[in-house]
Scaffold this motif. Structure first.
Motif, PDB file in Angstrom:
ATOM      1  N   UNK A 604     -42.767  12.542 -31.459  1.00 37.36           N
ATOM      2  CA  UNK A 604     -44.087  12.718 -30.842  1.00 37.36           C
ATOM      3  C   UNK A 604     -44.309  11.610 -29.833  1.00 37.36           C
ATOM      4  N   UNK A 605     -44.472  11.954 -28.579  1.00 40.22           N
ATOM      5  CA  UNK A 605     -44.732  10.924 -27.577  1.00 40.22           C
ATOM      6  C   UNK A 605     -46.054  10.237 -27.890  1.00 40.22           C
ATOM      7  N   UNK A 606     -46.038   8.932 -27.794  1.00 44.93           N
ATOM      8  CA  UNK A 606     -47.256   8.179 -28.059  1.00 44.93           C
ATOM      9  C   UNK A 606     -47.558   8.090 -29.542  1.00 44.93           C
ATOM     10  N   UNK A 607     -46.595   8.454 -30.363  1.00 42.90           N
ATOM     11  CA  UNK A 607     -46.770   8.318 -31.803  1.00 42.90           C
ATOM     12  C   UNK A 607     -47.489   9.524 -32.359  1.00 42.90           C
ATOM     13  N   UNK A 608     -47.329   9.784 -33.638  1.00 36.20           N
ATOM     14  CA  UNK A 608     -47.911  10.975 -34.245  1.00 36.20           C
ATOM     15  C   UNK A 608     -49.438  10.918 -34.243  1.00 36.20           C
ATOM     16  N   UNK A 609     -50.020   9.719 -34.255  1.00 40.17           N
ATOM     17  CA  UNK A 609     -51.465   9.587 -34.377  1.00 40.17           C
ATOM     18  C   UNK A 609     -52.066   9.363 -32.993  1.00 40.17           C
ATOM     19  N   UNK A 610     -52.092  10.408 -32.186  1.00 39.48           N
ATOM     20  CA  UNK A 610     -52.460  10.221 -30.779  1.00 39.48           C
ATOM     21  C   UNK A 610     -53.948  10.004 -30.583  1.00 39.48           C
ATOM     22  N   UNK A 611     -54.751  10.400 -31.563  1.00 39.25           N
ATOM     23  CA  UNK A 611     -56.202  10.322 -31.364  1.00 39.25           C
ATOM     24  C   UNK A 611     -56.697   8.888 -31.255  1.00 39.25           C
ATOM     25  N   UNK A 612     -56.029   7.976 -31.949  1.00 41.92           N
ATOM     26  CA  UNK A 612     -56.507   6.597 -31.975  1.00 41.92           C
ATOM     27  C   UNK A 612     -56.057   5.833 -30.737  1.00 41.92           C
ATOM     28  N   UNK A 613     -55.610   6.555 -29.734  1.00 42.32           N
ATOM     29  CA  UNK A 613     -54.953   5.883 -28.631  1.00 42.32           C
ATOM     30  C   UNK A 613     -55.904   5.655 -27.453  1.00 42.32           C
ATOM     31  N   UNK A 614     -56.449   4.445 -27.284  1.00 37.80           N
ATOM     32  CA  UNK A 614     -57.306   4.205 -26.137  1.00 37.80           C
ATOM     33  C   UNK A 614     -56.467   4.145 -24.871  1.00 37.80           C
ATOM     34  N   UNK A 700     -42.379   0.606 -31.467  1.00 38.98           N
ATOM     35  CA  UNK A 700     -43.396   1.243 -32.305  1.00 38.98           C
ATOM     36  C   UNK A 700     -44.294   2.144 -31.448  1.00 38.98           C
ATOM     37  N   UNK A 701     -44.393   1.805 -30.168  1.00 42.08           N
ATOM     38  CA  UNK A 701     -45.262   2.545 -29.258  1.00 42.08           C
ATOM     39  C   UNK A 701     -44.518   3.702 -28.593  1.00 42.08           C
ATOM     40  N   UNK A 702     -43.305   3.420 -28.115  1.00 47.04           N
ATOM     41  CA  UNK A 702     -42.569   4.417 -27.329  1.00 47.04           C
ATOM     42  C   UNK A 702     -41.078   4.075 -27.334  1.00 47.04           C
ATOM     43  N   UNK A 703     -40.303   4.915 -27.992  1.00 44.39           N
ATOM     44  CA  UNK A 703     -38.875   4.622 -28.171  1.00 44.39           C
ATOM     45  C   UNK A 703     -38.116   4.612 -26.844  1.00 44.39           C
ATOM     46  N   UNK A 835     -52.891   1.785 -28.438  1.00 39.68           N
ATOM     47  CA  UNK A 835     -52.425   2.701 -27.396  1.00 39.68           C
ATOM     48  C   UNK A 835     -51.944   1.988 -26.152  1.00 39.68           C
ATOM     49  N   UNK A 836     -52.205   2.624 -25.023  1.00 44.65           N
ATOM     50  CA  UNK A 836     -51.826   2.042 -23.737  1.00 44.65           C
ATOM     51  C   UNK A 836     -50.497   2.574 -23.246  1.00 44.65           C
ATOM     52  N   UNK A 837     -50.331   2.531 -21.934  1.00 46.96           N
ATOM     53  CA  UNK A 837     -49.079   2.988 -21.343  1.00 46.96           C
ATOM     54  C   UNK A 837     -47.960   2.012 -21.668  1.00 46.96           C
ATOM     55  N   UNK A 838     -46.794   2.553 -22.030  1.00 46.16           N
ATOM     56  CA  UNK A 838     -45.639   1.688 -22.262  1.00 46.16           C
ATOM     57  C   UNK A 838     -44.918   1.469 -20.932  1.00 46.16           C
ATOM     58  N   UNK A 839     -44.265   0.327 -20.768  1.00 55.99           N
ATOM     59  CA  UNK A 839     -43.613   0.035 -19.489  1.00 55.99           C
ATOM     60  C   UNK A 839     -42.559   1.084 -19.123  1.00 55.99           C
ATOM     61  N   UNK A 840     -42.584   1.481 -17.869  1.00 59.78           N
ATOM     62  CA  UNK A 840     -41.630   2.470 -17.378  1.00 59.78           C
ATOM     63  C   UNK A 840     -40.426   1.756 -16.774  1.00 59.78           C
ATOM     64  N   UNK A 841     -39.427   2.548 -16.394  1.00 66.77           N
ATOM     65  CA  UNK A 841     -38.291   1.967 -15.684  1.00 66.77           C
ATOM     66  C   UNK A 841     -38.743   1.652 -14.262  1.00 66.77           C
ATOM     67  N   UNK A 842     -38.420   0.462 -13.736  1.00 63.72           N
ATOM     68  CA  UNK A 842     -38.849   0.146 -12.377  1.00 63.72           C
ATOM     69  C   UNK A 842     -38.139   1.027 -11.355  1.00 63.72           C
ATOM     70  N   UNK A 843     -38.763   1.159 -10.189  1.00 65.32           N
ATOM     71  CA  UNK A 843     -38.127   1.904  -9.104  1.00 65.32           C
ATOM     72  C   UNK A 843     -36.951   1.124  -8.563  1.00 65.32           C
ATOM     73  N   UNK A 844     -35.828   1.771  -8.443  1.00 64.99           N
ATOM     74  CA  UNK A 844     -34.644   1.171  -7.833  1.00 64.99           C
ATOM     75  C   UNK A 844     -34.429  -0.289  -8.254  1.00 64.99           C
ATOM     76  N   UNK A 845     -34.260  -0.533  -9.541  1.00 65.26           N
ATOM     77  CA  UNK A 845     -34.187  -1.919 -10.021  1.00 65.26           C
ATOM     78  C   UNK A 845     -33.002  -2.685  -9.427  1.00 65.26           C
ATOM     79  N   UNK A 846     -31.908  -1.964  -9.183  1.00 62.40           N
ATOM     80  CA  UNK A 846     -30.729  -2.690  -8.694  1.00 62.40           C
ATOM     81  C   UNK A 846     -30.985  -3.334  -7.338  1.00 62.40           C
ATOM     82  N   UNK A 847     -31.776  -2.663  -6.481  1.00 63.76           N
ATOM     83  CA  UNK A 847     -32.012  -3.194  -5.134  1.00 63.76           C
ATOM     84  C   UNK A 847     -32.656  -4.579  -5.218  1.00 63.76           C
ATOM     85  N   UNK A 848     -33.669  -4.723  -6.085  1.00 59.33           N
ATOM     86  CA  UNK A 848     -34.349  -6.021  -6.141  1.00 59.33           C
ATOM     87  C   UNK A 848     -33.466  -7.086  -6.801  1.00 59.33           C
TER      88      UNK A 848
END
Lengths: 978, 243
Positions: A604-614, A700-703, A835-848
């Motif tokens: 389950x994205x965002x964990x099974x208990x999505x309601x408690x997710x601000x 615990x937030x996002x595998x 809750x909260x957004x989990x960090x995403x993969x950066x754009x074009x990480x190799x370039x930086x």
């Protein structure tokens, strides 16, 4: 027969404060002091009678340091006082607890003493050792027992006595030529299950049925040797069933709607190996085939890297578990014909300040686990002469009953020096330590969950290491490799000889005689000899013509060597005891007969208990005291300095450590990664980095985010010290709960998907990995934990970087964009936000990373630090502390979006970011290097001791170096500055 | 780098007589954990020296050729009675082999009770009997990495004797060369009188706990400076060997 007892005590009566403090933590407040003595028991029952004069000579030469110690020699009466009848003398000033290893547990000191005595002409002496604790204070009988069990003695490997202990000599017994036939014919599923669990086979019903039908077909019952061999070979630990299983995976989006179910044909194949194949790096020498991954170092040498876990043994016996964890992974390096040159360790523990009453039954206190694990790692690595240079320590409630101990090792080998093809007729040679009953069932044990009873039942699965025997193996194998004396090599790890010989002989078949295995003591049955996981052993395939030369080398290095049999060429595994067959199995059934499981996985994205997710926006409305939060973060045990125990590891030996665990003018600031220059390669400027990425809070937030973030962290740490982002190889280590439960497995699947996507985006191959599953205690899983370890090539050792600020007036840049990603962050953890957004993969990480690396090679970067737990604020504080310089930064300049409140800029954990220090004269060239990439000039390094955060014209808050030191290092006085 | 042509020899090769001390001009006993230090640092290796190599080693030392013990090598020399080496008699046999019972200096457990690895500054003792070290003009900066490096003496008189006979070779000092005076971590292990290394009365047997071999190139310096190389110790001793 006489038994002498020698009690060696320090003249200084001060005693051990550490024990007293630990006793108080255990709730025994009345203990006032504790003096430790070493006890030696010497007996002549195997040799000529001992004279008192000989005991005195032994004391003088080997047992007592006359300058600081005294000895008390006594000969023991026949009827000694015994613990069972122990009468507490409450009037006595002093109580005594004595602790000894259980018979059969490796006692290195006793063995060295016996050899030394023989060298002095005292032959046939048998020795044993123990420790005495003399305790003062008003102590009840129950308090004494609590001290013994909770602090002084680990009953898994030791026994204790109130008052004088029985000399811990093992009782010798006769050889046991006993082989059991185990009838499986006609057993129903329940009976098969029962058979599996009674014998601790850890085989499931399908697997037992497969074995049952094989033996029905050939018309006999399996022997215990055969059944045990199958259980080891088919164990999760050896064959990684879960990573090969077919999985039906269903993922649900944040709104609860399912994505189409995916059919996965093996996690290893679909994600991990697939990534390596996709990125196709030409410098990968060996990935997933050998005991360690291998990459090219320079035109003469390759580097091998492997990380293993030793979680369950460390839970039961922290010192021995971690000790043998290092020993095991170092043997993985020897097993690819490489010379070990460095160690790493990553540790996950429960909270150190856990109240005693909150400790579940059957669990060692996390502080005791930490003490033992750290001592075990240091003991083995230091004694092997290997620098332990990089790692991490994470504290979380989830590791209380099941700590994690990741042990890594790096080795170097000349190109093409690792032979991997045993030949028909080669001898099966075992080298190294003797075989005992230690470590029986390690492979199946690690494939089962821990319970309260595990401490009692699994004692034999835990071992103590003997690093000096392993040191001999390192030297011997290197010599034998250079003389090309063997055609294949492997280590005796989980499953012991059964796995080592079974795997090496997979194609050819092998025929071995167990009577020829050297034993520590008699009394082992054939299956115990075959399965024992006694440490410090290697198995080699040796052409008969080379045996004599190998023996000469073994003699020089004092390593025991035995010829057990031959690689037969008929494809059968034949095991004999005294000539009689005790196992006959076709290799094909052993290695291919295992029915691969099919499993269900849910996520389950965002964990099974999505309601408690601000949402991020809701969090943004909260206001908080950033200054206090920053100090709280700096003193959080996972962030704070680990110097108190990292300094107990030798990180300098071999003279090649160029970036150390602690950096800066006072050598106490944190390093992002280690840089090492291997001995023997000083004719060029090339070096290599070791770094890690790990973040179970995020898991615990996002595998998926945990996986991409761990890869990014390992990467940015490597780049921060000078590694070339196009020459970084990755290792994966998954520690997970029970994978037969769909939601546990679902999170594992999602993590593997993140690993694949990240490896492809960073163009980095996985070269080796390991999974450790069933990490649960009484049905509670650990937080699913992914460790990414990275080995990177540092092209020029003169252009490395450290994290400490170098000079006031220099400019501070933040590379990368920042986003309102607080999901799984340290801030969310401290605030209790779920809750909260989990960090995403950066754009074009190799370039930086390429741009940063290029500016580092041009000498434009004065210092560099990656942003991880606690984000910008923690990273800046660490750079200031490390360099003993202040700084002023303006949050308004930060690139990015989603900042409803400025604590997001301070503490968000967006991937792909570094703080760098650049001299004003280099600023233009530096900015040119980064053209087109996100970066911001944040502020400057100050000559003062103030660290100042502003937002445009507004000063938000400031703190002093002393405050940082107090929080991060735990001391207000700056010890190193005088 | 220091001018010699070193050869690594296993103690078993010396025991077997396959290689002899007489072939060499200088002996270095390196760091490590001989026999795992299972009976205390260097103790078991010291027994090997006494039982198997006593005569050859005595001859080597008496000829004035230099012997350097680093870390475990230093512990071994002390526990074998070769350092500080006074009171040594030309006895042989069982008595001599166990004569270590009357030592009055030792290297014992660090005051903090555990192994520790950190960089330290060393100063050569100006009046030391190891006069080849006099050519080292600056401090030496290099790491310690040991659990049993705490130099102790049996009584005040033993210390006084060491000082009076100029048998102290190195002391732990701060970055400016001021004596540590027991302050941790400048003196990393609690050694009495900040003693990091000593020598024998003839000045040709020298031992120290820190590892000068880990600082032979400036790039190894954690403070990014130049100079204060451990290499200077090897240069000084090799120059004595070749003089």
């Amino acid at each position: 027969m006489t038994v002498y007892r020698v009690e060696v005590t320090a003249k200084d009566p001060t005693g051990d404060f550490g024990i007293v403090a630990a006793a108080h933590r255990l709730g025994v407040d009345t203990l006032q002091s504790c003096r430790k003595s070493r006890l030696y028991f010497l007996t002549d029952h195997k040799g000529p009678p001992l004279a008192t004069e000989q005991i005195e000579r032994l004391c003088a030469a080997l047992l007592v340091d006359p300058v600081v110690e005294t000895a008390l020699i006594s000969s023991l009466p026949e009827n000694r006082p015994c613990d069972i009848n122990y009468q507490l003398d409450t009037e006595a000033d002093e109580q005594v607890i004595e602790v000894a290893l259980r018979p059969g547990v490796t006692d290195v000191a006793a063995r060295v003493l016996e050899q030394g005595a023989a060298e002095m002409g005292i032959h046939g002496l048998e020795a044993a050792t123990a420790t005495q604790f003399r305790l003062t204070g008003v102590l009840s009988l129950s308090e004494l027992r609590r001290l013994a069990r909770g602090l002084l003695c680990n009953e898994t490997i030791e026994s204790y006595s109130l008052g004088p202990i029985e000399p811990p000599f093992g009782r010798s017994s006769d050889a046991r030529n006993y082989v059991e036939q185990i009838p499986l014919a006609g057993l129903d599923e329940a009976a098969l299950s029962q058979c599996s669990s009674e014998r601790m086979l850890s085989l499931d019903v399908r697997e037992m049925k497969e074995i049952q039908s094989y033996y029905e077909e050939i018309g006999r019952a399996p022997t215990d040797v055969e059944l045990e061999t199958l259980a080891q070979t088919w164990s999760e630990h050896c064959v990684h069933k879960t990573f090969k299983a077919r999985i039906a995976f269903t993922r649900y989006g944040p709104d609860g709607s399912p994505y189409p179910t995916e059919e996965i044909q093996g996690l290893l194949h679909t994600y991990i190996q697939a990534a390596t194949e996709k990125v196709k790096r030409s410098w990968v020498r060996s990935a997933f085939v050998d005991d360690a991954g291998i990459i090219e170092f320079d035109d003469k040498y390759d580097l091998a890297f492997k990380v293993e876990t030793h979680n369950h043994p460390s839970a039961l016996e922290p010192f021995g578990g971690a000790n043998t964890g290092i020993g095991g992974v170092v043997r993985d390096i020897i097993a690819v014909s490489a010379r070990p040159i460095a160690c790493t360790d990553v540790l996950c523990f429960g909270p150190q300040n856990l109240p005693q009453e909150a400790l579940p039954a059957g669990v060692l206190h996390p502080a005791r686990v930490e003490d033992g694990v750290v001592a075990g790692i240091g003991d083995y690595g230091n004694k092997l002469g290997l620098p332990t240079v990089n790692g991490a320590v994470i504290y979380d409630d989830g590791y209380l009953g099941n700590p994690l101990v990741f042990c890594g090792a790096v080795g170097m080998l000349p190109k093409g020096a690792h032979p991997t093809a045993p030949q028909k007729g080669d001898r099966v040679v075992v080298l190294g330590g003797r075989t005992g009953r230690d470590g029986i069932h390690g492979a199946t044990f690690s494939s089962a969950e821990l319970t309260q009873a595990t401490h009692v039942e699994s004692g034999s699965a835990v071992q103590i290491g003997d690093p000096i025997t392993e040191k001999g193996l390192i030297e011997l194998v290197e010599n034998a490799r250079d003389a090309r004396l063997y055609s294949a090599i492997t280590d005796c790890g989980a499953g012991g000889l059964s796995s080592a010989v079974g795997e090496m002989g997979e194609e050819l078949g092998a025929d071995v005689e167990l009577m020829d295995v050297p034993l520590k003591y008699p009394g082992l049955t054939p299956w115990e000899i075959w399965l024992s996981e006694a440490q410090e052993r290697m198995v080699l395939a040796v052409p008969p013509a080379n045996l004599e030369r190998l023996q000469a080398l073994a003699d020089l290095w004092e390593v025991e060597m035995r010829d057990l049999g031959r690689f037969s060429g008929d494809g059968w595994l034949r095991v004999r005891y005294d000539g009689r067959p005790v196992a006959e199995l076709p290799m094909k059934f052993l290695h291919e007969g295992l029915p691969l499981p099919r499993r269900e996985a849910l996520y389950h994205e965002g964990g099974p208990d999505r309601k408690s997710r601000p949402t991020g926006k809701e969090q943004g409305r909260t206001s908080l005291n950033e200054r206090a939060v920053l100090l709280q973060m700096l003193s959080h045990p996972s962030v704070a300095s680990k110097e108190r125990f990292v300094r107990t590891y030798d990180h300098e030996v071999r003279g090649g450590t160029l970036v150390r665990p602690f950096v800066g003018p006072h050598m106490d600031g944190p390093a992002d990664a280690a840089v090492l220059k291997p001995l023997g390669t000083w004719d060029n400027g090339r070096a290599f980095s070791l770094s890690v990425g790990i973040n179970p809070l995020l898991g615990k937030r996002d595998s998926y985010s945990m996986a991409v973030s761990a890869v990014d962290e390992a990467f940015r740490n490597a780049v921060a010290v000078g590694a070339d982002p196009d020459r970084i190889a990755l290792l994966d280590n998954f520690c997970w709960g029970n994978p037969t439960i769909p939601d546990r497995l679902g999170a594992l699947v999602r993590t593997c998907q993140g690993c694949y996507d990240a490896a492809v985006a960073y163009n980095a191959p996985f070269i080796s990995g390991k999974d450790s599953l069933y990490n649960e205690f009484d049905g509670q899983p650990i937080p699913g934990t992914l460790l990414i370890s990275a080995i990177g090539i540092v092209p020029d050792m003169r252009h490395t970087c450290t994290s400490d600020f170098k000079e006031a007036g220099n400019l501070i840049y933040l590379l990368g964009q920042s986003h309102g990603e607080l999901g799984g962050s340290l801030l969310s953890h401290l605030m209790g936000w779920e809750g909260g957004e989990a960090p995403a993969m950066p754009n074009d990480p190799l370039a930086r990373y390429r741009a940063l690396h290029a500016s580092m090679l041009s000498g434009l970067i004065q210092s560099c630090h990656d942003l991880s737990e606690g984000g910008l604020a923690v990273a800046l504080a660490e750079m200031c502390f490390g360099g003993r310089l202040g700084a002023k930064v303006d949050l308004l300049t930060i690139c990015g979006d989603g900042f409803p409140n400025h604590y997001i800029q301070l503490f968000c954990e967006t991937n792909g970011r570094h703080l760098v220090e650049v001299a004003p004269a280099d600023a233009a060239r530096f900015e040119e290097c980064l053209a087109g990439l996100p970066f911001a000039l944040l502020g400057e390094v100050l000559p003062s001791d103030q660290v100042i955060f502003t937002k445009g014209p507004d000063r938000l808050f400031q703190l002093t170096l002393n405050e940082i030191s107090t929080a991060w290092k735990g001391d207000s006085k700056d010890e190193a500055s005088n | 780098m220091a001018g010699g042509t070193p050869k690594i020899v296993h103690i078993n090769q010396l025991r077997a007589g396959a290689i002899r001390f007489s072939e060499f001009g200088m002996l270095v006993l390196p760091g490590g954990f001989s026999y795992g230090d299972a009976l205390g640092a260097g103790v078991r290796q010291a027994l090997d020296l006494q039982v198997f190599l006593q005569d050859e080693l005595t001859e080597f030392v008496d000829s004035g050729r230099p012997v350097l013990g680093i870390c475990n090598g230093f512990q071994t020399l002390v526990k074998a009675g070769l350092l500080p080496g006074h009171g040594r008699e030309k006895a042989s046999g069982a008595e001599q082999r166990t004569s270590t019972g009357n030592r009055d200096v030792t290297l014992t457990y660090n005051a903090r009770g555990h192994f520790e690895c950190r960089w330290v500054h060393l100063a050569v003792e100006p009046e030391t009997k190891a006069n080849c070290l006099a050519q080292i003009e600056e401090l030496v900066f290099c790491p310690v990495a040991h659990g049993e490096g705490n130099f102790q003496v049996s009584d005040d008189e033993s210390l006084e004797q060491l000082e009076k006979r100029n048998l102290v070779a190195f002391r732990y000092v701060d970055v400016n060369g001021e004596r540590a005076r027991g302050r941790y971590p400048i003196n990393p292990n609690g050694s009495v009188a900040d003693i990091a290394g000593i020598c024998n009365p003839a000045g040709n047997v020298i031992g120290l706990m820190p590892h000068p071999e880990d600082h032979v190139e400036s790039i190894q310096n954690p403070l990014s400076g130049s100079g204060r190389l451990g290499l200077s110790i090897f240069r000084a001793i090799v120059s004595r060997a070749s003089s």
